[in-house]
Scaffold this motif. Structure first.
Motif, PDB file in Angstrom:
ATOM      1  N   UNK A   1       0.862  -1.188   0.000  1.00 23.72           N
ATOM      2  CA  UNK A   1       0.000   0.000   0.000  1.00 23.72           C
ATOM      3  C   UNK A   1       0.899   1.239   0.000  1.00 23.72           C
ATOM      4  N   UNK A   2       0.917   2.030  -1.072  1.00 29.82           N
ATOM      5  CA  UNK A   2       1.722   3.262  -1.091  1.00 29.82           C
ATOM      6  C   UNK A   2       1.089   4.327  -0.194  1.00 29.82           C
ATOM      7  N   UNK A   3       1.828   4.782   0.797  1.00 25.41           N
ATOM      8  CA  UNK A   3       1.275   5.764   1.731  1.00 25.41           C
ATOM      9  C   UNK A   3       1.045   7.122   1.069  1.00 25.41           C
ATOM     10  N   UNK A   4       1.806   7.443   0.021  1.00 20.33           N
ATOM     11  CA  UNK A   4       1.635   8.742  -0.632  1.00 20.33           C
ATOM     12  C   UNK A   4       0.220   8.906  -1.168  1.00 20.33           C
TER      13      UNK A   4
ATOM     14  N   UNK B   1       1.339  14.999   6.847  1.00 22.68           N
ATOM     15  CA  UNK B   1       2.653  15.058   6.207  1.00 22.68           C
ATOM     16  C   UNK B   1       2.778  13.968   5.156  1.00 22.68           C
ATOM     17  N   UNK B   2       3.408  14.257   4.011  1.00 23.05           N
ATOM     18  CA  UNK B   2       3.541  13.247   2.954  1.00 23.05           C
ATOM     19  C   UNK B   2       4.565  12.172   3.337  1.00 23.05           C
ATOM     20  N   UNK B   3       4.436  11.036   2.677  1.00 26.08           N
ATOM     21  CA  UNK B   3       5.370   9.925   2.918  1.00 26.08           C
ATOM     22  C   UNK B   3       5.441   9.084   1.655  1.00 26.08           C
ATOM     23  N   UNK B   4       6.647   8.759   1.204  1.00 28.09           N
ATOM     24  CA  UNK B   4       6.831   8.011  -0.043  1.00 28.09           C
ATOM     25  C   UNK B   4       7.002   6.524   0.187  1.00 28.09           C
ATOM     26  N   UNK B   5       6.885   6.061   1.424  1.00 27.16           N
ATOM     27  CA  UNK B   5       7.100   4.642   1.733  1.00 27.16           C
ATOM     28  C   UNK B   5       5.895   3.811   1.306  1.00 27.16           C
ATOM     29  N   UNK B   6       6.150   2.527   1.110  1.00 26.64           N
ATOM     30  CA  UNK B   6       5.097   1.554   0.819  1.00 26.64           C
ATOM     31  C   UNK B   6       5.069   0.544   1.955  1.00 26.64           C
ATOM     32  N   UNK B   7       3.876   0.259   2.483  1.00 27.74           N
ATOM     33  CA  UNK B   7       3.737  -0.629   3.639  1.00 27.74           C
ATOM     34  C   UNK B   7       2.926  -1.851   3.252  1.00 27.74           C
ATOM     35  N   UNK B   8       2.980  -2.854   4.110  1.00 22.58           N
ATOM     36  CA  UNK B   8       2.225  -4.088   3.906  1.00 22.58           C
ATOM     37  C   UNK B   8       0.988  -4.048   4.788  1.00 22.58           C
TER      38      UNK B   8
ATOM     39  N   UNK C   1       3.521  -0.117  11.076  1.00 23.48           N
ATOM     40  CA  UNK C   1       3.325  -0.840   9.822  1.00 23.48           C
ATOM     41  C   UNK C   1       4.675  -1.304   9.297  1.00 23.48           C
ATOM     42  N   UNK C   2       4.673  -2.492   8.693  1.00 26.59           N
ATOM     43  CA  UNK C   2       5.895  -3.025   8.088  1.00 26.59           C
ATOM     44  C   UNK C   2       6.115  -2.389   6.723  1.00 26.59           C
ATOM     45  N   UNK C   3       7.368  -1.978   6.444  1.00 29.79           N
ATOM     46  CA  UNK C   3       7.715  -1.349   5.171  1.00 29.79           C
ATOM     47  C   UNK C   3       8.104  -2.426   4.170  1.00 29.79           C
ATOM     48  N   UNK C   4       7.650  -2.281   2.904  1.00 34.00           N
ATOM     49  CA  UNK C   4       8.011  -3.213   1.828  1.00 34.00           C
ATOM     50  C   UNK C   4       8.662  -2.419   0.707  1.00 34.00           C
ATOM     51  N   UNK C   5       9.252  -3.165  -0.253  1.00 32.82           N
ATOM     52  CA  UNK C   5       9.930  -2.524  -1.382  1.00 32.82           C
ATOM     53  C   UNK C   5       8.936  -1.702  -2.195  1.00 32.82           C
TER      54      UNK C   5
END
Length: 730
Positions: free
Chosen positions: A444-447, A471-478, A585-589
C-alpha cells in the motif's frame, strides 16, 4: 404725395431685371453729364449715385432675408413633423413611456404610462416633477403596497431606486405586475419604461408550483419507502404530513388522518391503546409539544396493548413545527429480555451448580454470536432501501435549487449519510467480532492514501476552524488497503470531532524496518482511567452515543482491525494538552505492485451533453432501480432497465443496441447471478465498463469479482461515485 422724377422712367410691370437695366442706362447718362459739368452739380450727382447703390444693397438684403425666412419656415415645418412623428412613435410603444428633462420635469408620455392607475392618471401630465409623480402614484388605491409598507415608505424607496437606476417590479391590485426601468438620456434627462409582466409572473408561479408538487411526490415516495412511521406537525401542532406506516403502527383510523388534525386529538386516540414506557412523564411530553419546554431532541418508548413496542424520536423543525418517527423495536426488546432472562437463569444455575458453568458459557457465546449475525443481517437488509432513499433525496435536492425545500432535503440527505456510516460501522464490528473478516494483505503506497485523506478531511477541519496537517510519505507498507484506510479515517475523524481549537497533525516516523503513523491532536486529552474503556463499543467520553455525535464504534473498529492485521496500536494522552494514537506498519519494497486502487470520485459541476450515453441497469429491486435510473436520466444518460440477467440479454438482442456501461446487481431474479450476467454480456457484445452493485461484503463475492476482472460498487451507493463512473467511464 410728391412724385419722383424717376417714376415715369421705371415701370413695375417690366420686372426687376428690366428696371435694373434702365437704371444702369440712366446712371451711365448721368455720369457722362457729370463729366461735362462741375461744382455743385457734380456733388449732387455723387449723392444720387450713392443712393442708387444703397438701394441696390437694400434690395439684396431683402432677398437674402426672404430666403432665410423661407428656410426657417421649412425648418419649423420639419420640426413639427418630427415632433408629430415622435409622438406617434412613442404612442406605438407597447410599454408605458415617459420622458423627464434634466430638471426632472415631465416632457411627454404615452397613453400607456400609468394606465393601470386610473384613479391618478389624469394628474400625470407634462409639467409635473418626478418627485410629485412618485408622490401621486404612492397614494393610488390601485397600487398593491407590500405588507407593512406605508405610502410614504414606498415613495422613499421609489426615489432611492430612481437615484440608483435599478430595475424593479411593482405590484398592482388584481394580481397585476409592472416592471419599471429607467435610462439616462445624453443631456441628463430620464426615460421611464413600464412593462406589463403579469403573464410572466403568473407563469413562473405556476411552474414553481408544479416543481414543488413534483418534489412533494418524491418526498412522499421516500417517506413511504422507509420502515418507520413518520408524522409531521406544523407550528400550531396540527398534522401536516404522514406516511402509511404511521397509521399502521399507531392503529389510527383513517378519519383522523387528514391535514389539520390537532396533535392532542391523535394523542388522546393513541392513549386508549398505548402507554409511555420506562416511566416517561406524560407532562414532559405535553410541555415539549406545547413548546413551553426547550425543544431539544426527545426519545421515549410506547408500549401498545397488542404487545408492540415502539421507539419514538421527536425533533423540532424550522418554523417551530416538529416531526416524530416511530420504529417497531419489539424484536430487539424481546431479544434483550430473553438475554436478561437467560442471564438470570445462568446466574441461578451458576449459584446452584458450578459444574454447569461450561454449558452456560457456551450458550452465552451462541447467543452473542446470534446477536452479531442478527446485527450484520439487519444492517445488510437496510442497505438496499437506504441506497434508494439516498438517490431519491439527492435527485430531489438537486432539483430544488435555491428554495427552502433544498435545505430540508440537504438535512435529509445528511441524515441518510449518517445512517450509512452507522450501518458500515455495525457491519465492520459484526465481521470483526464474528471472525469472518477476510483481509487482502499487499503493498500500500502511503503517498496515495495520505493524499486522499488530506482531500477528504481538510474541508471538515477547516469548517471547524482547525488546522489539519497530514505530512507526505513516499514509503510503501504491507497491509489491507481497505482496513488501513478505515483505521486512519476513524483516528482522524475522532481527532477532529474532539478538538475544539488548535490543530490535528498526522505524520509518519521511520523506525527499523517499520513506519509509525501518528495522529496528534490538541483536544482535551483522555484520563488514564478511561484509556481502556474508550475501545469498547458504544463508549463515548463526552456523552452518550448518537447518530449525530458518533456511535462510539470507531476506536473499537480500530483496535479489532489492528489486531486482525497484526499492526501495533498505541495511545499516549495528557489531559488538557492532547492525545496521540499511533499504528506500526511493516515497510516493503517500493517496486512491489500496489494493492491500493481506491480513488476519490469526481464529477463535473456541469456534466455537459450525455444524450448519446446509454447505461444498462440490471436490478431486481424496483425502488432502487427507479432511483438509479432517475439520477442518471437527470444527467442526460439513457437507461435500459432489466430485473434479471436473462431479461437483459433478451432486451439487448431485441433492440440491437450495445450500451456504453453496465450496472448489474449481484443477486438477481432468474438463474444467473450478476457476475454470470456480466460474463455473458462481455462474451456476446464485447467488454464494456462494468460495476457489480451489491450489499454483500463477503470474501467470496469479492474473490469471484476479482477472478472475473470486475470491480464492485458497494451499497448504499453514493450518488457522486455512481455519476462519476457512468459519466466518465470509457
Amino acid at each position: 404725395m410728391n412724385k419722383r422724377i424717376s417714376d415715369g422712367l421705371l415701370d413695375p410691370a417690366d420686372g426687376e431685371a428690366r428696371n435694373l437695366e434702365k437704371m444702369l442706362d440712366i446712371a451711365d447718362a448721368l455720369m457722362r453729364h457729370v463729366e461735362q459739368s462741375s461744382g455743385d452739380r457734380g456733388a449732387a450727382f455723387e449723392q444720387f449715385r450713392r443712393a442708387a447703390i444703397l438701394e441696390e444693397r437694400v434690395r439684396q438684403r431683402t432677398r437674402d432675408l426672404e430666403a432665410t425666412l423661407k428656410q426657417l419656415n421649412d425648418a419649423n415645418s420639419a420640426t413639427e413633423r418630427a415632433r408629430r412623428d415622435l409622438s406617434q412613435a412613442i404612442e406605438a410603444i407597447e410599454e408605458g413611456f415617459a420622458l423627464f428633462d434634466p430638471a426632472e420635469v415631465l416632457v411627454l408620455c404615452n397613453s400607456r404610462f400609468c394606465r393601470d392607475l386610473g384613479d391618478v392618471r389624469r394628474q400625470l401630465s407634462p409639467g409635473i416633477t418626478f418627485a410629485d409623480y412618485v408622490e401621486v402614484v404612492s397614494r393610488s388605491a390601485l397600487l398593491a403596497l407590500p405588507s407593512g409598507v406605508t405610502p410614504n415608505a414606498w415613495a422613499a424607496e421609489r426615489m432611492r431606486l430612481h437615484r440608483a437606476r435599478q430595475v424593479f417590479n411593482v405590484g398592482l391590485s388584481g394580481d397585476r405586475w409592472l416592471q419599471v426601468s429607467e435610462q439616462r438620456t445624453a443631456d441628463g434627462g430620464t426615460v421611464v419604461l413600464q412593462t406589463d409582466i403579469t403573464d410572466i409572473i403568473r407563469m413562473e408561479r405556476s411552474e414553481r408550483g408544479k416543481l414543488l408538487d413534483d418534489q412533494a411526490r418524491m418526498i412522499r415516495a421516500t417517506l413511504e419507502h422507509i420502515n418507520q412511521g413518520v408524522g409531521i406537525f406544523d407550528a400550531n401542532r396540527r398534522l401536516a404530513g404522514w406516511n402509511s406506516r404511521f397509521a399502521q403502527l399507531l392503529d389510527i383510523p383513517l378519519r383522523l388522518l387528514r391535514r389539520g388534525t390537532p396533535f392532542k386529538l391523535l394523542a388522546d386516540r393513541i392513549a386508549r391503546t398505548a402507554t409511555l414506557g420506562d416511566g416517561f412523564p406524560v407532562d414532559i411530553l405535553a410541555r415539549w409539544v406545547e413548546g413551553t419546554l426547550p425543544r431539544g431532541r426527545l426519545s421515549f418508548e410506547l408500549q401498545h396493548s397488542s404487545g408492540i413496542i415502539l421507539d419514538v424520536f421527536a425533533q423540532e423543525m424550522p418554523g417551530r413545527g416538529f416531526v416524530m418517527s416511530f420504529a417497531d423495536v419489539t424484536r430487539e426488546r424481546h431479544a434483550i429480555q430473553a438475554m436478561i432472562r437467560a442471564n438470570a437463569t445462568l446466574e441461578a444455575r451458576v449459584a446452584s451448580r458450578t459444574g454447569d458453568l461450561a454449558a452456560a458459557l457456551a450458550e452465552a457465546e451462541r447467543a452473542n454470536s446470534a446477536r452479531v449475525r442478527f446485527v450484520a443481517a439487519a444492517s445488510h437488509d437496510l442497505l438496499q432501501p437506504l441506497s434508494a432513499a439516498k438517490l431519491f433525496v439527492a435527485a430531489a435536492r438537486d432539483d430544488a435549487e435555491a428554495t427552502p425545500m433544498r435545505g430540508t432535503l440537504e438535512k435529509a440527505h445528511n441524515a441518510l449519510v449518517s445512517v450509512e456510516g452507522i450501518l458500515g460501522a455495525l457491519l465492520d464490528i459484526s465481521r470483526l467480532e464474528a471472525g469472518g473478516a477476510a483481509v487482502d494483505i499487499g503493498p500500500v503506497p502511503l503517498s496515495v492514501l495520505l493524499k486522499q485523506l488530506t482531500d477528504e478531511y481538510a474541508p471538515i477541519a477547516a469548517r471547524k476552524g482547525l488546522r489539519l496537517d497530514i505530512l507526505p510519505c513516499s514509503l510503501t507498507v504491507s497491509s489491507d488497503p481497505t482496513y488501513l484506510r478505515r483505521i486512519l479515517q476513524n483516528l482522524i475523524s475522532n481527532a477532529i470531532r474532539y478538538t475544539n481549537s488548535g490543530r490535528v497533525l498526522v505524520g509518519p516516523r521511520r523506525t527499523k524496518g517499520h513506519v509509525r503513523i501518528e495522529v496528534h491532536d490538541t483536544g482535551p486529552g483522555i484520563a488514564a482511567d478511561q484509556q481502556q474503556a474508550i475501545f469498547r463499543e458504544f463508549h463515548r467520553i463526552q456523552g452518550s452515543a448518537s447518530a449525530s455525535e458518533g456511535m462510539g464504534l470507531g476506536l473499537a473498529i480500530v483496535q479489532r482491525a489492528c489486531g486482525l492485521l497484526d499492526h501495533g496500536l498505541a495511545l499516549r494522552s495528557v489531559p488538557g494538552r492532547g492525545t496521540c494514537f499511533s499504528i506500526d506498519l511493516a515497510v516493503v519494497a517500493q517496486h512491489a505492485k500496489p494493492a491500493y486502487r481506491e480513488a476519490t470520485p469526481t464529477i463535473q459541476e456541469e456534466p455537459g451533453d450525455n444524450s448519446d450515453r446509454i447505461a444498462l441497469l440490471v436490478e431486481n429491486d424496483l425502488d432502487l432501480r427507479r432511483a438509479i435510473a432517475l439520477l442518471l436520466e437527470r444527467r442526460g444518460v439513457s437507461v435500459l432497465e432489466a430485473t434479471s440477467g436473462e431479461e437483459a440479454l433478451s432486451l439487448l438482442e431485441e433492440i440491437g443496441i450495445v450500451p456504453d456501461v453496465y450496472l448489474v446487481d449481484q443477486q438477481l431474479d432468474g438463474t444467473l447471478t450478476g457476475i454470470e450476467t456480466v460474463q455473458a454480456l462481455h462474451a456476446e457484445y464485447g467488454e464494456r465498463p462494468t460495476r457489480i452493485l451489491t450489499a454483500n461484503r463477503t470474501p467470496q463475492t469479492r474473490l469471484s469479482a476479482d477472478a472475473a476482472g470486475i470491480e464492485i460498487m458497494y451499497k448504499p451507493i453514493a450518488a457522486e461515485a455512481l455519476e462519476a463512473f457512468v459519466l466518465h467511464a470509457g
